[in-house]
Design a protein around this motif. Structure first.
Motif, PDB file in Angstrom:
ATOM      1  N   ALA A  42       0.849  -1.188   0.000  1.00  0.00           N
ATOM      2  CA  ALA A  42       0.000   0.000   0.000  1.00  0.00           C
ATOM      3  C   ALA A  42       0.884   1.237   0.000  1.00  0.00           C
ATOM      4  O   ALA A  42       1.977   1.236   0.578  1.00  0.00           O
ATOM      5  N   VAL A  43       0.423   2.282  -0.689  1.00  0.00           N
ATOM      6  CA  VAL A  43       1.123   3.568  -0.697  1.00  0.00           C
ATOM      7  C   VAL A  43       0.161   4.658  -0.267  1.00  0.00           C
ATOM      8  O   VAL A  43      -1.058   4.540  -0.438  1.00  0.00           O
ATOM      9  N   LEU A  44       0.709   5.721   0.310  1.00  0.00           N
ATOM     10  CA  LEU A  44      -0.101   6.839   0.789  1.00  0.00           C
ATOM     11  C   LEU A  44       0.052   8.019  -0.161  1.00  0.00           C
ATOM     12  O   LEU A  44       1.140   8.570  -0.317  1.00  0.00           O
ATOM     13  N   MET A  45      -1.055   8.392  -0.803  1.00  0.00           N
ATOM     14  CA  MET A  45      -1.094   9.607  -1.613  1.00  0.00           C
ATOM     15  C   MET A  45      -1.649  10.695  -0.695  1.00  0.00           C
ATOM     16  O   MET A  45      -2.863  10.852  -0.555  1.00  0.00           O
ATOM     17  N   LEU A  46      -0.738  11.422  -0.069  1.00  0.00           N
ATOM     18  CA  LEU A  46      -1.110  12.361   0.986  1.00  0.00           C
ATOM     19  C   LEU A  46      -1.220  13.783   0.431  1.00  0.00           C
ATOM     20  O   LEU A  46      -0.223  14.393   0.030  1.00  0.00           O
ATOM     21  N   GLY A  86       5.239   4.251   1.401  1.00  0.00           N
ATOM     22  CA  GLY A  86       4.471   3.010   1.458  1.00  0.00           C
ATOM     23  C   GLY A  86       5.367   1.797   1.427  1.00  0.00           C
ATOM     24  O   GLY A  86       6.597   1.904   1.380  1.00  0.00           O
ATOM     25  N   GLY A  87       4.750   0.632   1.442  1.00  0.00           N
ATOM     26  CA  GLY A  87       5.508  -0.616   1.433  1.00  0.00           C
ATOM     27  C   GLY A  87       4.581  -1.799   1.624  1.00  0.00           C
ATOM     28  O   GLY A  87       3.359  -1.694   1.508  1.00  0.00           O
ATOM     29  N   LEU A 101      -0.197   4.114   6.326  1.00  0.00           N
ATOM     30  CA  LEU A 101       0.110   5.083   7.377  1.00  0.00           C
ATOM     31  C   LEU A 101       1.353   4.669   8.160  1.00  0.00           C
ATOM     32  O   LEU A 101       2.216   5.506   8.478  1.00  0.00           O
ATOM     33  N   ARG A 102       1.440   3.391   8.482  1.00  0.00           N
ATOM     34  CA  ARG A 102       2.619   2.903   9.227  1.00  0.00           C
ATOM     35  C   ARG A 102       3.893   3.145   8.427  1.00  0.00           C
ATOM     36  O   ARG A 102       4.892   3.651   8.955  1.00  0.00           O
ATOM     37  N   GLU A 103       3.864   2.772   7.162  1.00  0.00           N
ATOM     38  CA  GLU A 103       5.052   2.937   6.321  1.00  0.00           C
ATOM     39  C   GLU A 103       5.398   4.416   6.153  1.00  0.00           C
ATOM     40  O   GLU A 103       6.577   4.790   6.151  1.00  0.00           O
ATOM     41  N   ALA A 104       4.382   5.261   5.999  1.00  0.00           N
ATOM     42  CA  ALA A 104       4.640   6.694   5.839  1.00  0.00           C
ATOM     43  C   ALA A 104       5.321   7.266   7.073  1.00  0.00           C
ATOM     44  O   ALA A 104       6.252   8.074   6.975  1.00  0.00           O
TER      45      ALA A 104
END
Length: 225
Positions: A42-46, A86-87, A101-104
């Motif tokens: 998963a990746v975060l598009m913030l 992400g990761g 969120l954790r990876e970010a």
């Protein structure tokens, strides 16, 4: 219509077609994902506010920015490339959003309690490393400092204004040659940083769906390694 409302509408559309991963563009397919063995990530598009003002629910697109990381040059996969934080999704992660969120936080130091998750997009195929990646859309309500937490993982963390990413002068096509084969996909040039590959494809698709994309010259090319 506000940018947030437009994002929420796209998320709702993706929710109706859950379970149908998005393939890479035909001009960028170097290999296929092996669905039975594909790993999940998963990746975060913030989305945040690109200046000192607060991010409001009615903020328009040209007031937003996006958070990126530049991967360390020493990494085995995608070394030196620009990506969304992400990761991989770990067994203890409750959801793709929890993993993003954790990876970010691990990569950029961002305080996740200031981020509202609006939802997620359809899984996207990342064939070169055999991943199915869930893009998670975040709304940065209470901003915090960001920086490369682990230089062995990320060499840079930066924010790019959406208006600059949409500027046709900053759009180009990334081209990769493999023997006699030639692959091409949309890319972005932000202050000399080239956003290309998987990250650029996901971002380009979202901008297109939102109707934010401005006409740009696809014949303007840059050769990537």
């Amino acid at each position: 219509m506000s940018a947030r409302t437009e994002l929420e509408a796209i998320i709702k559309t993706h929710r109706t077609r859950a379970g149908a991963p998005q393939s890479m563009p035909r001009d960028w397919v170097m290999q296929q994902v092996d669905a039975p063995t594909a790993r999940r990530a998963a990746v975060l598009m913030l989305f945040g506010h690109h200046d000192s003002g607060p991010l409001r629910d009615d903020s328009p697109a040209d007031e937003l920015d996006l958070l990126f990381v530049t991967r360390a040059a020493t990494l085995r996969n995608h070394a030196g490339q620009i990506a969304f934080p992400g990761g991989g999704i770990d067994p203890e992660d409750d959801s793709p959003a929890a993993a993003a969120l954790r990876e970010a936080e691990e990569e950029t130091g961002v305080r996740t309690d200031g981020i509202q998750v609006l939802g997620q997009l359809s899984d996207a195929e990342l064939p070169i490393t055999n991943f199915l990646v869930t893009p998670v859309i975040g709304w940065w309500q209470q901003e915090s400092e960001v920086y490369p937490v682990d230089p062995g993982e990320s060499q840079d963390v930066f924010r790019a204004p959406v208006a600059e990413l949409l500027n046709p002068h900053n759009r180009l096509s990334a081209v990769v040659s493999r023997g006699r084969q030639r692959f091409s996909a949309p890319a972005f040039d932000y202050e000399g940083r080239i956003i290309w590959g998987f990250t650029a494809i996901v971002l380009d698709r979202l901008f297109n769906e939102l109707g934010w994309t401005r006409h740009w010259d696809t014949a303007r090319e840059i050769k990537m390694a």
